[in-house]
Design a protein around this motif. Structure first.
Motif, PDB file in Angstrom:
ATOM      1  N   ASP A   6      -6.957  -0.182   0.510  1.00  0.00           N
ATOM      2  CA  ASP A   6      -6.523   1.218   0.583  1.00  0.00           C
ATOM      3  C   ASP A   6      -6.608   1.932  -0.763  1.00  0.00           C
TER       4      ASP A   6
ATOM      5  N   PRO B 231       0.816  -1.229   0.000  1.00  0.00           N
ATOM      6  CA  PRO B 231       0.000   0.000   0.000  1.00  0.00           C
ATOM      7  C   PRO B 231       0.845   1.273   0.000  1.00  0.00           C
TER       8      PRO B 231
ATOM      9  N   LEU C  93       0.210   3.559  -3.368  1.00  0.00           N
ATOM     10  CA  LEU C  93      -0.568   4.799  -3.231  1.00  0.00           C
ATOM     11  C   LEU C  93       0.113   6.012  -3.873  1.00  0.00           C
TER      12      LEU C  93
END
Length: 353
Positions: A260, A237, A241
């Motif tokens: 996420d 994540p 991201l």
């Protein structure tokens, strides 16, 4: 060297603090314009500069600035980085919550990490700092400084962002890679778990250094299981991201993604620095060096994210990194031997940063 300039360099060792202050203030510019003036008499001026780090804070500030500039020179780098007593002073001072030059000390340490011998810091110990909460291992103290000192919260004079560059260079060494992926006994936390949260920090320096640290640590293939494990480092994540934008995905692609990444707003911006994006994609490529890593990335729809990154980031290096990742992820298992040994195929090898 002009006589007056030679005399000015000599004044940095003058017993009168006012004369030292005037001399060193006027010499800062010459550390980039004419650095050779500090290499006379077998680097005697450099030795004086190291001593001045303990002087009046203003004099120390100028001395540190000059040393930072001069450390690009191999002879100066060796002179400073191999001085164990000086390194000890730097490490003691940087952890002082009232140290006015803590950021400059961070920058100097980051530069000194270019000297391979600085990896000995992996086993160095010093007295724990009460306000920091670390044990006596210097690396733990530096990591906690980086985390707790963010945005002046530990020392109002410093943010310690440049320690991220120190970690990145140190993580090129196998023993320090092991440190970053090993749970520490004093707080029961893996060091990489402390710094991974800064991959989306506002500081370009902090984001870039952390991204490079993660990538260099990922060269340790046996630790990939810990990197990918949700109960371990769970790194995906934190490197996905920053490279995700606000582009729409097919429902099936979105539903397979990590939680996420599933409910991001349409105005989500990927990292503004293409070099950081490239670093994260190269980390993903390193994590495909095992069959388990490739299977996981297929199952969580990493390919569509890389596809959109390739489309929307106008940078040749990023696109090349994306292409290499896709070639590995979407191909058949052509080299089962490499998958079993966890070795990265020669045509997929990438450089440490």
């Amino acid at each position: 060297m002009p006589t007056e300039l030679q005399e000015l360099v000599g004044f940095i060792a003058h017993p009168n603090p006012q004369l030292r202050k005037i001399a060193i203030e006027n010499l800062v510019a010459y550390s980039t314009k004419e650095p050779s003036i500090f290499k006379t008499d077998q680097l005697l001026p450099v030795k004086h500069l190291k001593f001045l780090v303990r002087d009046d804070p203003v004099i120390a500030e100028h001395a540190l600035t000059i040393l930072i500039n001069l450390s690009a020179d191999r002879d100066v780098l060796e002179c400073v980085a191999t001085d164990d007593k000086f390194i000890d002073i730097v490490l003691q001072n940087i952890s002082d919550p009232a140290e006015p030059n803590a950021n400059l000390l961070s920058m100097l340490l980051a530069n000194l990490a270019k000297w391979e011998g600085l990896k000995s810091i992996a086993t160095k110990k010093q007295k724990p700092v009460q306000n920091l909460g670390s044990d006596d291992l210097v690396l733990n103290q530096l990591v906690d400084l980086f985390v707790k000192g963010m945005d002046g919260s530990y020392n109002k004079h410093a943010d310690f962002d440049y320690l991220a560059y120190l970690f990145a260079d140190l993580a090129k060494h196998s023993e320090i890679r092991q440190y970053f992926v090993t749970k520490q006994s004093y707080d029961d936390v893996i060091p990489l778990n402390k710094i991974k949260v800064f991959t989306e920090h506002k500081s370009d320096v902090r984001r870039k250094g952390v991204a490079s640290t993660i990538k260099n640590a990922a060269f340790d293939v046996p630790s990939h299981k810990t990197f990918l494990d949700e109960d371990g480092i769970n790194i995906l994540p934190y490197i996905l991201l920053p490279i995700v934008g606000g582009e729409p995905y097919d429902e099936d692609e979105t539903m397979a993604m990590l939680p996420d990444l599933q409910l991001l707003p349409p105005d989500k911006q990927r990292d503004s620095d293409p070099n950081i994006i490239q670093t994260h994609v190269e980390t993903l490529l390193l994590l495909t060096s095992t069959r388990e890593g490739r299977d996981l990335m297929r199952s969580i729809s990493v390919y569509p994210i890389i596809r959109e990154t390739h489309t929307h980031v106008d940078n040749e290096n990023v696109r090349e990194a994306c292409d290499r990742f896709v070639q590995v992820l979407m191909s058949d298992e052509q080299d089962e031997a490499a998958a079993k040994t966890g070795e990265i195929p020669d045509d997929e090898r990438i450089e440490e940063v």
